[in-house]
Motif scaffolding. Structure first.
Motif, PDB file in Angstrom:
ATOM      1  N   ASP A 213      61.145  80.550 115.637  1.00 22.73           N
ATOM      2  CA  ASP A 213      60.232  81.540 116.225  1.00 22.73           C
ATOM      3  C   ASP A 213      58.785  81.197 115.876  1.00 22.73           C
ATOM      4  OD1 ASP A 213      62.373  82.871 117.292  1.00 22.73           O
ATOM      5  OD2 ASP A 213      62.511  84.348 115.678  1.00 22.73           O
ATOM      6  N   ARG A 214      58.569  80.700 114.661  1.00 21.78           N
ATOM      7  CA  ARG A 214      57.209  80.344 114.259  1.00 21.78           C
ATOM      8  C   ARG A 214      56.684  79.167 115.080  1.00 21.78           C
ATOM      9  NH1 ARG A 214      54.628  76.945 110.651  1.00 21.78           N
ATOM     10  NH2 ARG A 214      52.722  77.803 109.718  1.00 21.78           N
ATOM     11  N   ALA A 215      57.543  78.167 115.326  1.00 20.97           N
ATOM     12  CA  ALA A 215      57.126  77.013 116.124  1.00 20.97           C
ATOM     13  C   ALA A 215      56.806  77.439 117.557  1.00 20.97           C
ATOM     14  CB  ALA A 215      58.218  75.958 116.121  1.00 20.97           C
ATOM     15  N   LYS A 216      57.645  78.333 118.098  1.00 18.69           N
ATOM     16  CA  LYS A 216      57.389  78.826 119.453  1.00 18.69           C
ATOM     17  C   LYS A 216      56.070  79.581 119.510  1.00 18.69           C
ATOM     18  CE  LYS A 216      62.292  79.282 120.682  1.00 18.69           C
ATOM     19  NZ  LYS A 216      63.374  80.247 121.008  1.00 18.69           N
ATOM     20  N   ALA A 217      55.793  80.363 118.474  1.00 14.60           N
ATOM     21  CA  ALA A 217      54.546  81.127 118.431  1.00 14.60           C
ATOM     22  C   ALA A 217      53.339  80.204 118.375  1.00 14.60           C
ATOM     23  CB  ALA A 217      54.557  82.066 117.230  1.00 14.60           C
ATOM     24  N   ILE A 218      53.453  79.107 117.623  1.00 14.09           N
ATOM     25  CA  ILE A 218      52.356  78.137 117.525  1.00 14.09           C
ATOM     26  C   ILE A 218      52.095  77.477 118.872  1.00 14.09           C
ATOM     27  CG2 ILE A 218      51.678  75.930 116.501  1.00 14.09           C
ATOM     28  CD1 ILE A 218      53.142  76.793 113.953  1.00 14.09           C
ATOM     29  N   ILE A 219      53.158  77.134 119.581  1.00  9.51           N
ATOM     30  CA  ILE A 219      53.015  76.500 120.897  1.00  9.51           C
ATOM     31  C   ILE A 219      52.351  77.452 121.884  1.00  9.51           C
ATOM     32  CG2 ILE A 219      54.290  75.595 122.878  1.00  9.51           C
ATOM     33  CD1 ILE A 219      56.334  74.478 120.908  1.00  9.51           C
ATOM     34  N   GLU A 220      52.789  78.704 121.874  1.00 12.01           N
ATOM     35  CA  GLU A 220      52.211  79.700 122.788  1.00 12.01           C
ATOM     36  C   GLU A 220      50.742  79.930 122.477  1.00 12.01           C
ATOM     37  OE1 GLU A 220      53.529  80.975 125.474  1.00 12.01           O
ATOM     38  OE2 GLU A 220      55.291  79.742 125.103  1.00 12.01           O
ATOM     39  N   LYS A 221      50.383  79.950 121.188  1.00 11.81           N
ATOM     40  CA  LYS A 221      48.984  80.141 120.810  1.00 11.81           C
ATOM     41  C   LYS A 221      48.134  78.956 121.258  1.00 11.81           C
ATOM     42  CE  LYS A 221      45.934  81.226 116.940  1.00 11.81           C
ATOM     43  NZ  LYS A 221      44.919  80.241 117.350  1.00 11.81           N
ATOM     44  N   ALA A 222      48.691  77.749 121.144  1.00 13.05           N
ATOM     45  CA  ALA A 222      47.964  76.550 121.581  1.00 13.05           C
ATOM     46  C   ALA A 222      47.688  76.600 123.077  1.00 13.05           C
ATOM     47  CB  ALA A 222      48.757  75.293 121.222  1.00 13.05           C
ATOM     48  N   LYS A 223      48.693  77.062 123.834  1.00 12.81           N
ATOM     49  CA  LYS A 223      48.502  77.193 125.279  1.00 12.81           C
ATOM     50  C   LYS A 223      47.430  78.226 125.596  1.00 12.81           C
ATOM     51  CE  LYS A 223      53.251  75.917 126.603  1.00 12.81           C
ATOM     52  NZ  LYS A 223      54.494  76.408 127.241  1.00 12.81           N
ATOM     53  N   ALA A 224      47.449  79.330 124.874  1.00 13.22           N
ATOM     54  CA  ALA A 224      46.465  80.388 125.096  1.00 13.22           C
ATOM     55  C   ALA A 224      45.060  79.915 124.733  1.00 13.22           C
ATOM     56  CB  ALA A 224      46.835  81.626 124.276  1.00 13.22           C
ATOM     57  N   ASP A 225      44.940  79.165 123.634  1.00 15.83           N
ATOM     58  CA  ASP A 225      43.637  78.638 123.229  1.00 15.83           C
ATOM     59  C   ASP A 225      43.096  77.662 124.252  1.00 15.83           C
ATOM     60  OD1 ASP A 225      43.785  80.149 120.957  1.00 15.83           O
ATOM     61  OD2 ASP A 225      44.435  78.511 119.651  1.00 15.83           O
ATOM     62  N   GLN A 226      43.988  76.843 124.806  1.00 14.66           N
ATOM     63  CA  GLN A 226      43.565  75.881 125.820  1.00 14.66           C
ATOM     64  C   GLN A 226      43.050  76.600 127.060  1.00 14.66           C
ATOM     65  OE1 GLN A 226      46.622  73.197 127.100  1.00 14.66           O
ATOM     66  NE2 GLN A 226      45.286  72.024 128.430  1.00 14.66           N
ATOM     67  N   ALA A 227      43.779  77.649 127.471  1.00 17.93           N
ATOM     68  CA  ALA A 227      43.352  78.412 128.642  1.00 17.93           C
ATOM     69  C   ALA A 227      42.026  79.115 128.386  1.00 17.93           C
ATOM     70  CB  ALA A 227      44.426  79.433 129.014  1.00 17.93           C
ATOM     71  N   ALA A 228      41.827  79.572 127.146  1.00 18.64           N
ATOM     72  CA  ALA A 228      40.607  80.305 126.817  1.00 18.64           C
ATOM     73  C   ALA A 228      39.388  79.399 126.772  1.00 18.64           C
ATOM     74  CB  ALA A 228      40.777  81.017 125.480  1.00 18.64           C
ATOM     75  N   THR A 229      39.584  78.128 126.447  1.00 14.66           N
ATOM     76  CA  THR A 229      38.456  77.208 126.323  1.00 14.66           C
ATOM     77  C   THR A 229      38.138  76.472 127.621  1.00 14.66           C
ATOM     78  OG1 THR A 229      39.975  75.480 125.530  1.00 14.66           O
ATOM     79  CG2 THR A 229      38.863  76.826 123.869  1.00 14.66           C
ATOM     80  N   GLU A 230      38.947  76.665 128.646  1.00 17.30           N
ATOM     81  CA  GLU A 230      38.709  75.936 129.897  1.00 17.30           C
ATOM     82  C   GLU A 230      37.363  76.303 130.516  1.00 17.30           C
ATOM     83  OE1 GLU A 230      42.010  76.675 132.411  1.00 17.30           O
ATOM     84  OE2 GLU A 230      43.289  75.156 131.469  1.00 17.30           O
ATOM     85  N   GLY A 231      36.945  77.567 130.365  1.00 20.95           N
ATOM     86  CA  GLY A 231      35.708  77.997 131.006  1.00 20.95           C
ATOM     87  C   GLY A 231      34.510  78.059 130.084  1.00 20.95           C
ATOM     88  N   LEU A 232      34.612  77.470 128.864  1.00 21.44           N
ATOM     89  CA  LEU A 232      33.509  77.556 127.922  1.00 21.44           C
ATOM     90  C   LEU A 232      32.280  76.790 128.385  1.00 21.44           C
ATOM     91  CD1 LEU A 232      35.294  77.328 124.443  1.00 21.44           C
ATOM     92  CD2 LEU A 232      34.363  79.346 125.589  1.00 21.44           C
ATOM     93  N   THR A 233      32.470  75.771 129.202  1.00 25.00           N
ATOM     94  CA  THR A 233      31.330  74.979 129.665  1.00 25.00           C
ATOM     95  C   THR A 233      30.686  75.573 130.911  1.00 25.00           C
ATOM     96  OG1 THR A 233      32.841  73.565 130.950  1.00 25.00           O
ATOM     97  CG2 THR A 233      32.299  72.858 128.710  1.00 25.00           C
ATOM     98  N   ASP A 234      31.253  76.651 131.447  1.00 27.77           N
ATOM     99  CA  ASP A 234      30.676  77.280 132.628  1.00 27.77           C
ATOM    100  C   ASP A 234      29.373  77.999 132.268  1.00 27.77           C
ATOM    101  OD1 ASP A 234      32.815  76.402 134.066  1.00 27.77           O
ATOM    102  OD2 ASP A 234      33.856  78.339 134.123  1.00 27.77           O
ATOM    103  N   THR A 235      28.427  78.005 133.207  1.00 21.57           N
ATOM    104  CA  THR A 235      27.230  78.812 133.026  1.00 21.57           C
ATOM    105  C   THR A 235      27.593  80.276 133.279  1.00 21.57           C
ATOM    106  OG1 THR A 235      26.590  78.625 135.355  1.00 21.57           O
ATOM    107  CG2 THR A 235      25.837  76.881 133.857  1.00 21.57           C
ATOM    108  N   PHE A 236      26.664  81.159 132.977  1.00 19.17           N
ATOM    109  CA  PHE A 236      26.920  82.583 133.188  1.00 19.17           C
ATOM    110  C   PHE A 236      27.197  82.854 134.665  1.00 19.17           C
ATOM    111  CE2 PHE A 236      25.326  86.791 134.394  1.00 19.17           C
ATOM    112  CZ  PHE A 236      26.125  87.607 133.595  1.00 19.17           C
ATOM    113  N   ASP A 237      26.403  82.265 135.548  1.00 19.00           N
ATOM    114  CA  ASP A 237      26.587  82.478 136.985  1.00 19.00           C
ATOM    115  C   ASP A 237      27.938  81.948 137.463  1.00 19.00           C
ATOM    116  OD1 ASP A 237      24.184  83.730 137.193  1.00 19.00           O
ATOM    117  OD2 ASP A 237      23.106  82.050 138.118  1.00 19.00           O
ATOM    118  N   GLU A 238      28.362  80.786 136.935  1.00 20.66           N
ATOM    119  CA  GLU A 238      29.658  80.219 137.322  1.00 20.66           C
ATOM    120  C   GLU A 238      30.806  81.099 136.845  1.00 20.66           C
ATOM    121  OE1 GLU A 238      28.521  75.432 137.318  1.00 20.66           O
ATOM    122  OE2 GLU A 238      29.306  76.404 135.524  1.00 20.66           O
ATOM    123  N   MET A 239      30.698  81.559 135.616  1.00 21.00           N
ATOM    124  CA  MET A 239      31.726  82.455 135.082  1.00 21.00           C
ATOM    125  C   MET A 239      31.805  83.744 135.892  1.00 21.00           C
ATOM    126  SD  MET A 239      31.979  85.496 133.199  1.00 21.00           S
ATOM    127  CE  MET A 239      30.391  85.604 132.366  1.00 21.00           C
TER     128      MET A 239
END
Length: 231
Positions: free
Chosen positions: A53-79
């Motif tokens: 369960d801990r390994a699954k939780a780590i994988i899910e968190k990694a996926k969530a972090d990746q999705a969260a950082t996809e738009g970090l390079t966007d400007t305010f207008d792009e976001m």
């Protein structure tokens, strides 16, 4: 006679000793079999790994972090454009289910508490949709607020340009007065959004676009539209 007898016995004894010393018959060795192909190793059964369960939780968190950082390079207008378009897509699908014509301009307003009101013949259906889906109402509130923030920044930029362009105190005072009027209007229009032809527009942003281009083709119509919303 004795000598002959002894010689015969010697021959017999010698023969017996040779027979005893003779090696036993050796069985012929089996011919070795050579092959060009190496002997194949036995195939191991497939291994199945069960994640904890801990390994699954780590994988899910990694996926969530990746999705969260996809738009970090966007400007305010792009976001802001992405969020506004995503909300427009959700509303388009919802309006289609309620048989609301896409070409009809639907005006909606969200207050500071997140309550959404609408205008027109589908008022009751639209308000019930937002009431039944708090997450959708929350997104409407946040998107409208971000669009109002964009309009406020555009108004401030305009004031700074007008102030720097003149040394006249009278003109600078006029620029300040106009900035304050715009700020009040943007505050009034901050929660007003319009859905038409699959596009979601902010009244506050439309207002600043009209200010930036007062001689636009639809300027007169826009002024009438905003005047009715400011009433």
């Amino acid at each position: 006679m004795v000598a002959v007898a002894n010689g015969a016995n010697a021959h017999s004894t010698s023969t017996q000793q040779w027979d005893k010393a003779a090696p036993a018959a050796v069985a012929p060795a089996k011919p070795s079999v050579s092959s060009d192909k190496p002997a194949s190793a036995p195939t191991a059964p497939a291994a199945f790994v069960s994640l904890s369960d801990r390994a699954k939780a780590i994988i899910e968190k990694a996926k969530a972090d990746q999705a969260a950082t996809e738009g970090l390079t966007d400007t305010f207008d792009e976001m802001l454009t992405k969020r506004t378009d995503a909300l427009a897509d959700r509303l388009s699908k919802a309006f289609e289910k309620m048989n609301i014509p896409p070409e009809y301009a639907t005006h909606m307003k969200v207050d500071k508490f997140g309550n959404v009101t609408a205008e027109g013949p589908w008022k009751a259906k639209i308000e019930k949709m937002f009431s039944d889906d708090p997450a959708l109402a929350k997104e409407m509130k946040e998107v409208s607020g971000l669009n109002a923030l964009k309009a406020a920044q555009a108004s401030l930029d305009l004031y700074n340009e007008q102030k720097k362009s003149t040394n006249s105190e009278a003109k600078q005072a006029e620029a300040w007065k106009n900035y304050n009027i715009r700020s009040m209007n943007i505050q009034t229009l901050s929660g007003v959004m319009t859905m038409k032809d699959g596009k979601l527009r902010s009244a506050a942003v439309d207002y600043m676009n009209m200010i930036a281009d007062p001689t636009g083709i639809s300027a007169a119509k826009s002024r009438q539209d905003f005047a009715s919303r400011l009433a």
